[in-house]
Design an enzyme around this catalytic site. Structure first.
Site, PDB file in Angstrom:
ATOM      1  N   GLY A 146      -5.802  11.257  -2.322  1.00  0.00           N
ATOM      2  CA  GLY A 146      -5.568  12.365  -1.399  1.00  0.00           C
ATOM      3  C   GLY A 146      -6.759  12.770  -0.556  1.00  0.00           C
TER       4      GLY A 146
ATOM      5  CB  CYS B 100      15.611   3.563  22.539  1.00  0.00           C
ATOM      6  SG  CYS B 100      15.621   2.302  23.791  1.00  0.00           S
ATOM      7  CD  GLU B 101      14.415   8.174  18.188  1.00  0.00           C
ATOM      8  OE1 GLU B 101      13.928   9.326  18.146  1.00  0.00           O
ATOM      9  OE2 GLU B 101      15.583   7.919  17.849  1.00  0.00           O
TER      10      GLU B 101
ATOM     11  CE1 TYR C 132       0.135   5.959   2.168  1.00  0.00           C
ATOM     12  CE2 TYR C 132      -1.903   6.883   3.000  1.00  0.00           C
ATOM     13  CZ  TYR C 132      -1.088   6.565   1.945  1.00  0.00           C
ATOM     14  OH  TYR C 132      -1.499   6.814   0.668  1.00  0.00           O
TER      15      TYR C 132
HETATM   16  C1  LIG Z   1       0.322   8.917  -7.009  1.00  0.00           C
HETATM   17  C2  LIG Z   1      -0.463   8.693  -5.783  1.00  0.00           C
HETATM   18  N1  LIG Z   1      -1.711   8.246  -5.888  1.00  0.00           N
HETATM   19  C3  LIG Z   1      -2.469   7.996  -4.799  1.00  0.00           C
HETATM   20  C4  LIG Z   1      -1.968   8.208  -3.530  1.00  0.00           C
HETATM   21  C5  LIG Z   1      -2.852   7.885  -2.367  1.00  0.00           C
HETATM   22  O1  LIG Z   1      -3.079   8.975  -1.569  1.00  0.00           O
HETATM   23  P1  LIG Z   1      -4.178   8.895  -0.396  1.00  0.00           P
HETATM   24  O2  LIG Z   1      -3.857   7.689   0.404  1.00  0.00           O
HETATM   25  O3  LIG Z   1      -3.984  10.142   0.354  1.00  0.00           O
HETATM   26  O4  LIG Z   1      -5.510   8.794  -1.051  1.00  0.00           O
HETATM   27  C6  LIG Z   1      -0.674   8.704  -3.358  1.00  0.00           C
HETATM   28  C7  LIG Z   1      -0.135   8.945  -2.025  1.00  0.00           C
HETATM   29  O5  LIG Z   1       0.947   9.357  -1.783  1.00  0.00           O
HETATM   30  C8  LIG Z   1       0.113   8.941  -4.519  1.00  0.00           C
HETATM   31  O6  LIG Z   1       1.352   9.396  -4.427  1.00  0.00           O
END
Ligand SMILES: Cc1ncc(COP(=O)(O)O)c(C=O)c1O
Length: 424
Positions: free
Chosen positions: A235, A348-349, A376
């Site tokens: 996170g 097409c959005e 991501y």
């Molecule tokens: C269980 C878990 N671990 C790690 C992560 C990785 O998060 P980040 O890419 O924000 O470090 C996530 C992301 O959704 C997650 O759900």
């Protein structure tokens, strides 16, 4: 004529010419530097820490090799990610398997390959795993807890709240422990939590550690059980825009280490090994996306739209969460002629990639680089409008190699079937 924009020593216009656009470019050197930076920060905890790269951010077989080369463990969150890792020969014992609704098939794959840890997410999953094992089996597990912490981030990427599809609520730990007492085949090695993604403040992580150790203390008192591990998830936020804040990892891990050591002393707990699962922090800035500018529309009295040859198919994050990105024109230009524009995709959005940005004299045919798309983006890419997914190129020093081929129109129809009654 000014020089073209470089990314880790590579001429971005030359990369676009050689591999085509849209193109994901990922720098192994940048990934390595981020791993080193986070390792140094973890040392501030003065505790034993293992890093599990969160494969959901970006995973291909080559990426698994890179992760193994860096000496990291791997967090996978689906059968597909697990399969990718196994196919790449990633050490099964270093894999930790997540997911809020793992299927029997996925769990069986994890059991067959004796992966390191399965992170149980629900009581239903305990039932499923019980049906797939015998009382003589021994399966190392963590259990994901929803600690009830609201991280400072977008609502859609807060995952540690009580009202969440992820994990077992902290209030149900007594029930969890009663259930697991009856099932010695599951070796509960520790608990896990992940409070959310793209977090740039340290407070939520400290609160999560406090809450989790309070639960450890309660379990030790009531069940006499101590734990080997405490997994605090990932996170850690990164700056997407030049002016964005970056999480102060040195401060976070200094405080976190102190908190864990103090609370373990206070509760008389064995100090667990800490586990973290950074995805974005390690992958995001290592990646960029190169596009070709196709159409430029200047709407009188409104704005200028610069349309590129990708869009929400290769980067759905602006559409999903209003995520902001920074971009630059790659072609070296003689003069600076900054223009404020909106960068749009070709779907097409209304697939706005960047709502408003200053670009240097954008022209049809220019190459545009969007920064920090390593996490991501490829992982979340779709074939919307039946558009083929871009290739991914890995840069290592002065070398560049394709690690995921560009999809073709043939790939787009590869899985299609026409029932006999529709045949001519
Ligand atoms: C269980 C878990 N671990 C790690 C992560 C990785 O998060 P980040 O890419 O924000 O470090 C996530 C992301 O959704 C997650 O759900």
């Amino acid at each position: 004529m000014k020089e073209n924009l470089k990314f880790y020593g590579h001429d971005t216009v030359a990369l676009a010419k050689r591999y085509g656009t849209p193109l994901y470019v990922f720098s192994a050197n940048c990934f390595h530097a981020s791993v080193e930076a986070i390792r140094r920060a973890f040392q501030k905890t003065k505790l034993d820490v293992t890093i599990h790269y969160a494969g959901k951010a970006f995973l291909t077989k080559a990426m698994c090799k890179l992760v193994a080369q860096e000496g990291l463990h791997l967090d996978v969150a689906s059968g597909g990610e697990l399969f990718t890792a196994l196919q790449a020969g990633f050490p099964a014992e270093d894999i930790c398997f997540h997911g809020s609704n793992k299927s029997n098939e996925e769990l069986q794959m994890a059991l067959d390959h004796r992966i390191g840890l399965i992170v149980i997410d629900s009581f239903d999953e305990i039932d499923r795993l019980t049906n797939l094992t015998t009382p003589e089996d021994r399966v190392d597990i963590l259990v994901r807890i929803a600690p009830g912490i609201e991280a400072h981030t977008h609502e859609l990427i807060q995952t540690g709240k009580v009202d969440s599809k992820f994990g077992v609520p902290a209030s149900m730990v007594p029930q969890l422990m009663e259930t697991l007492q009856e099932l010695p085949r599951f070796q509960l090695k520790g608990l896990h939590c992940h409070i959310g993604s793209q977090i740039t403040e340290t407070e939520g992580f400290i609160k999560a550690a406090e809450k989790m150790l309070e639960i450890y203390a309660w379990i030790q008192k009531n069940y006499g059980q101590s734990f080997d591990y405490l997994n605090l998830g990932g996170g850690f936020g990164i700056p997407y825009l030049p002016q964005d804040p970056c999480i102060d990892l040195n401060a976070l891990f200094t405080d976190l280490g102190e908190k864990v050591r103090d609370l373990c002393t206070e509760y008389d707990l064995k100090i667990p090994q800490l586990m973290f699962e950074p995805g974005r922090y390690l992958a995001a800035t290592a990646g960029v996306t190169l596009y070709t500018v196709g159409t430029i529309k200047e709407i009188p009295g409104q704005k200028t739209y610069v349309s590129v040859d990708g869009g929400m198919m290769d980067n759905p994050r602006p559409a999903l969460y209003g995520a902001a990105y920074h971009a630059e024109i790659c072609n070296g230009k003689d003069e600076d002629k900054p223009v404020t524009v909106r960068i749009s995709g070709k779907a097409c959005e209304t697939d706005t990639l960047i709502d408003q940005i200053l670009l240097n004299d954008p022209q049809v045919g220019d190459i545009l680089m969007v920064h920090a798309t390593g996490a991501y983006n490829y992982a979340m890419a779709s074939n919307y409008n039946r558009l083929p997914k871009p290739a991914v190129v890995l840069l290592m020093d002065d070398q560049s190699d394709i690690i995921s081929r560009r999809e073709t129109y043939e790939d787009i129809v590869r899985l299609d079937e026409i029932p006999s009654w529709l045949e001519d």
